[in-house]
Design a protein around this motif. Sequence first.
Motif, short mmCIF file in Angstrom:
data_model
loop_
_atom_site.label_atom_id
_atom_site.label_comp_id
_atom_site.label_asym_id
_atom_site.label_seq_id
_atom_site.Cartn_x
_atom_site.Cartn_y
_atom_site.Cartn_z
N ILE A 31 15.23 32.40 33.92
CA ILE A 31 15.90 32.87 35.85
C ILE A 31 14.96 33.16 36.70
N LEU A 32 14.72 32.57 37.31
CA LEU A 32 14.05 32.55 38.69
C LEU A 32 14.56 33.36 39.78
N THR A 33 14.13 34.63 39.84
CA THR A 33 14.72 35.75 40.83
C THR A 33 13.53 36.10 42.03
N VAL A 34 14.19 35.69 43.23
CA VAL A 34 13.22 36.13 44.72
C VAL A 34 13.82 37.67 44.37
N GLU A 35 13.27 38.51 45.27
CA GLU A 35 13.76 39.99 45.25
C GLU A 35 13.79 39.99 46.86
N ASP A 36 14.77 40.87 47.71
CA ASP A 36 15.11 40.32 49.12
C ASP A 36 14.99 38.83 49.97
N ASN A 37 14.34 38.77 50.74
CA ASN A 37 14.91 36.85 51.38
C ASN A 37 13.94 36.31 51.65
N VAL A 38 14.15 35.05 51.29
CA VAL A 38 13.54 33.68 51.86
C VAL A 38 13.43 34.04 52.81
N CYS A 39 11.83 33.95 53.40
CA CYS A 39 11.30 33.77 54.90
C CYS A 39 11.15 31.82 54.92
#
Length: 242
Positions: A31-39
Amino acid sequence: MEKIDINEGSGQSNGYIVYRIEKVDLKKGSILTVEDNVCDHVLVLVFGELIAPKQLKYLEDLNGFDFYRLKDSNLILNENALEGATVDLVVEEWGRMNGGKYFQYNQTFKGLWQGDVKINNEKVSDWKIIPLELKKQWVNELKGWQNISKPLTDLAMYSSILKIDNEPLDTFIDIRGWGKGMAFVNGFPLGRYAAIGPQRTLYLPGPFLNKAENQINFLEHFYAPADGLLKFSDKLAFEDVH
């Protein structure tokens, strides 16, 4: 983007930025997790194969993984265990505008910077950073083109030649049938496009064209027209968005 040591220390202002990690072992269902938001929009590839997203056809698709709207997003990278994998996160900036909620439209920086990126809940920090500014010279000097029997359903750069015998006139590139990406004419970034519309053509001024051969490139995220044809129109086209 703005922190990259290029352009005499001024960083990268537009285009794409690639975050790459190599020789990583992925257990089944990692599982890949990106915290907060992508910009502002991220494409995820494993061994060069596009994992997500697979399309941007409906406005609701913007609510899923890969887009700026979703906070703290997760993605399953693989079905089967993989050894020595290369994982690429290709982030596209969508411009700097003021509006919306703070966590959605914080325009300070572009890329992945608001939080950590993790695989199986372990922070990944040894990224290789590759800026893709898509400057005219870079686009024009691309080599290694290969003929294909049918369009790909993946992230790809397409190249075609438009031959003009008479004095070039204004026209429109018909982008219906394409997914999402950017179009280039003789290396010049003509414009972005997306299947969610409403724009269905890109205006191409005659002075941008040569009375000879012209290179038309598409950097396509998802898919090209099924018939593999690049089409032009003599008028502007729009469609309703639902």
